[in-house]
Design an enzyme around this catalytic site. Structure first.
Site, short mmCIF file in Angstrom:
data_model
loop_
_atom_site.label_atom_id
_atom_site.label_comp_id
_atom_site.label_asym_id
_atom_site.label_seq_id
_atom_site.Cartn_x
_atom_site.Cartn_y
_atom_site.Cartn_z
N ASN A 187 -19.61 -22.76 -0.84
CA ASN A 187 -18.66 -22.65 0.27
C ASN A 187 -18.54 -23.98 1.00
O ASN A 187 -19.46 -24.79 0.96
CB ASN A 187 -19.17 -21.57 1.24
CG ASN A 187 -18.09 -21.14 2.23
OD1 ASN A 187 -16.93 -20.97 1.85
ND2 ASN A 187 -18.47 -20.97 3.49
N LYS A 199 -10.73 -4.37 11.06
CA LYS A 199 -11.75 -3.89 10.11
C LYS A 199 -13.14 -3.74 10.74
O LYS A 199 -13.96 -2.97 10.25
CB LYS A 199 -11.83 -4.84 8.91
CG LYS A 199 -10.68 -4.71 7.94
CD LYS A 199 -10.87 -5.67 6.79
CE LYS A 199 -10.05 -5.26 5.60
NZ LYS A 199 -10.37 -6.02 4.40
N SER A 246 0.80 -1.24 0.00
CA SER A 246 0.00 0.00 0.00
C SER A 246 0.83 1.29 0.00
O SER A 246 0.48 2.23 -0.72
CB SER A 246 -0.97 0.01 1.19
OG SER A 246 -1.91 -1.02 1.01
N ALA A 272 -17.17 -17.78 1.24
CA ALA A 272 -18.26 -16.97 1.79
C ALA A 272 -17.78 -16.14 2.97
O ALA A 272 -18.52 -15.91 3.93
CB ALA A 272 -19.43 -17.88 2.18
N TYR A 284 -3.19 -13.52 -3.88
CA TYR A 284 -2.08 -13.02 -4.71
C TYR A 284 -0.72 -13.45 -4.17
O TYR A 284 0.32 -12.98 -4.64
CB TYR A 284 -2.17 -11.49 -4.89
CG TYR A 284 -2.13 -10.71 -3.61
CD1 TYR A 284 -3.30 -10.40 -2.94
CD2 TYR A 284 -0.92 -10.29 -3.07
CE1 TYR A 284 -3.27 -9.70 -1.76
CE2 TYR A 284 -0.87 -9.58 -1.89
CZ TYR A 284 -2.05 -9.30 -1.24
OH TYR A 284 -2.02 -8.60 -0.05
N ILE A 341 -8.74 -14.15 -5.89
CA ILE A 341 -8.29 -12.96 -5.16
C ILE A 341 -7.00 -13.21 -4.36
O ILE A 341 -6.41 -12.28 -3.85
CB ILE A 341 -9.39 -12.36 -4.25
CG1 ILE A 341 -9.69 -13.27 -3.05
CG2 ILE A 341 -10.65 -12.05 -5.03
CD1 ILE A 341 -10.41 -12.51 -1.94
N GLY A 343 -15.56 -12.47 4.32
CA GLY A 343 -15.76 -11.03 4.13
C GLY A 343 -15.53 -10.61 2.68
O GLY A 343 -16.28 -9.78 2.14
N ALA A 344 -14.53 -11.17 2.05
CA ALA A 344 -14.22 -10.78 0.66
C ALA A 344 -15.37 -11.18 -0.26
O ALA A 344 -15.80 -10.39 -1.12
CB ALA A 344 -12.93 -11.44 0.22
N ASN A 395 -12.47 -0.72 5.40
CA ASN A 395 -11.05 -0.79 5.05
C ASN A 395 -10.45 0.58 4.76
O ASN A 395 -9.25 0.70 4.55
CB ASN A 395 -10.81 -1.75 3.87
CG ASN A 395 -11.16 -1.14 2.53
OD1 ASN A 395 -11.97 -0.20 2.46
ND2 ASN A 395 -10.57 -1.65 1.47
P1 ATR Z 1 -11.93 -13.10 4.25
O1 ATR Z 1 -12.59 -12.12 5.16
O2 ATR Z 1 -10.53 -12.71 3.84
O3 ATR Z 1 -12.78 -13.46 3.07
P2 ATR Z 1 -12.63 -15.30 5.97
O4 ATR Z 1 -13.80 -14.54 6.43
O5 ATR Z 1 -11.78 -15.97 7.00
O6 ATR Z 1 -11.64 -14.42 5.13
O7 ATR Z 1 -13.13 -16.39 4.89
C1 ATR Z 1 -12.34 -17.39 4.43
C2 ATR Z 1 -13.08 -18.22 3.38
O8 ATR Z 1 -12.19 -19.24 2.98
C3 ATR Z 1 -14.34 -18.92 3.90
O9 ATR Z 1 -15.26 -19.05 2.84
C4 ATR Z 1 -13.79 -20.28 4.29
O10 ATR Z 1 -14.75 -21.32 4.30
P3 ATR Z 1 -15.64 -21.62 5.63
O11 ATR Z 1 -16.69 -20.56 5.66
O12 ATR Z 1 -16.17 -22.98 5.43
O13 ATR Z 1 -14.68 -21.53 6.78
C5 ATR Z 1 -12.83 -20.52 3.17
N1 ATR Z 1 -11.82 -21.52 3.50
C6 ATR Z 1 -10.74 -21.37 4.29
N2 ATR Z 1 -10.01 -22.52 4.32
C7 ATR Z 1 -10.66 -23.41 3.53
C8 ATR Z 1 -10.40 -24.78 3.11
N3 ATR Z 1 -9.33 -25.44 3.55
N4 ATR Z 1 -11.28 -25.36 2.27
C9 ATR Z 1 -12.36 -24.69 1.80
N5 ATR Z 1 -12.66 -23.40 2.15
C10 ATR Z 1 -11.82 -22.77 2.99
#
Ligand code: ATR
Length: 282
Positions: A152, A65, A15, A129, A222, A220, A131-132, A86
């Site tokens: 998800n 956040k 940033s 599913a 990177y 998303i 925050g992003a 953000n």
């Molecule tokens: P962000 O805010 O960056 O989007 P988050 O809220 O922690 O991060 O969300 C992470 C996402 O990655 C969720 O959809 C999570 O699935 P769950 O809702 O079932 O937890 C998904 N995720 C993380 N690790 C995973 C894995 N090993 N397999 C499948 N989905 C995963």
């Protein structure tokens, strides 16, 4: 113009480079400082000190956040929808919270593939599913894209996003296995989960073996810049969209809020890629 970033830990954030490039492009003197603030009892005091320092605004990242919200006077519509901020700006005597992640993502995607704007009926699959995903879902809906399914690992997470917009009846919620079986139905697939991020770069959230030719596949994540998901998509005839571009366009949107000026991102995409790849930006 004094700007900054609050988060913990901040590590090698891109940033400062992005915003200092914007400042120099519009010819305004300024700086973008990093404030590493641990979550805890003194968070409020620490933020108040930064607010009083004459700062125009700041970005706010993990893990603050949500906890920043009670320290603000107002929230934008997007920040309210997402329950997360953000970007913070001091405008008209008020500290206002914004969320530029979803809109920034969509700017990045539409810049890479402008033709999608002509076909808002395309079938979209959102994977993840968190925050992003929520931000991207709302940005897509707000911009007229209407056929968006969500898959998800935990189905209730996807249902929660769908249920927060009662006007949309078309969104189907799927398990990851169902999504994998139905891959050939989609024209645009957006991977929003953390799967495939270093140190688990060999992982992919679903198999894309049923991918149609020329489908846009976006990730998303990177780190790495080219995830396994994107590598697979390319091998299977998909058109890929890199996650680092979201960083650039959410920053552009934040910068526009602070400066009330348009700033161009010309050539910054490639430079950001190099910077994140461990080199210096050209
Ligand atoms: P962000 O805010 O960056 O989007 P988050 O809220 O922690 O991060 O969300 C992470 C996402 O990655 C969720 O959809 C999570 O699935 P769950 O809702 O079932 O937890 C998904 N995720 C993380 N690790 C995973 C894995 N090993 N397999 C499948 N989905 C995963």
């Amino acid at each position: 113009m004094r700007l900054g970033l609050i988060g913990y830990p901040l590590g090698h954030s891109a940033s400062p480079w992005i915003h200092e490039t914007f400042l120099s492009r519009i010819g305004i003197n300024g700086s973008y400082m990093k404030f590493e603030i641990k979550p805890g009892a003194t968070f409020k005091e620490d933020v108040e000190k930064i607010k009083k320092s004459g700062i125009t605004g700041f970005n706010i990242t993990v893990p603050h956040k949500e906890t920043i919200i009670p320290l603000l006077d107002e929230l934008s519509e997007e920040a309210k929808e997402m329950g997360a901020v953000n970007t913070v700006a001091y405008l008209n005597g008020k500290w206002t919270g914004y969320n530029t992640d979803g809109s920034g993502y969509l700017r990045a995607l539409e810049t890479a593939y402008p033709e999608i704007k002509q076909n808002k009926e395309l079938n979209i699959l959102l994977l993840g599913a968190g925050g992003a995903a929520r931000g991207i879902y709302f940005a897509l809906l707000k911009n007229g894209y209407s056929i968006i399914d969500i898959a998800n690992r935990t189905v209730t997470g996807a249902e929660s996003i769908r249920n927060s917009n009662k006007n949309i009846k078309t969104t189907k919620v799927k398990t990851l296995i169902e999504a994998e079986q139905d891959v050939s139905e989609y024209d645009l697939i957006i991977q929003t989960s953390s799967v495939g991020m270093e140190p688990n770069a060999e992982e992919s959230i679903i198999s894309l073996s049923k991918l149609k030719q020329n489908v846009i596949v976006s990730d998303i994540v990177y780190k790495p810049l080219k995830t396994k998901f994107l590598q697979d998509a390319e091998l299977l005839g998909g058109r890929i969209h890199y996650g680092h571009t979201m960083l650039l366009y959410q920053a552009q949107y934040a910068f526009e809020i602070w400066s009330k000026l348009q700033v161009n991102t010309d050539d910054m995409n490639k430079s950001l890629y190099q910077l994140l790849n461990g080199g210096s930006p050209c």
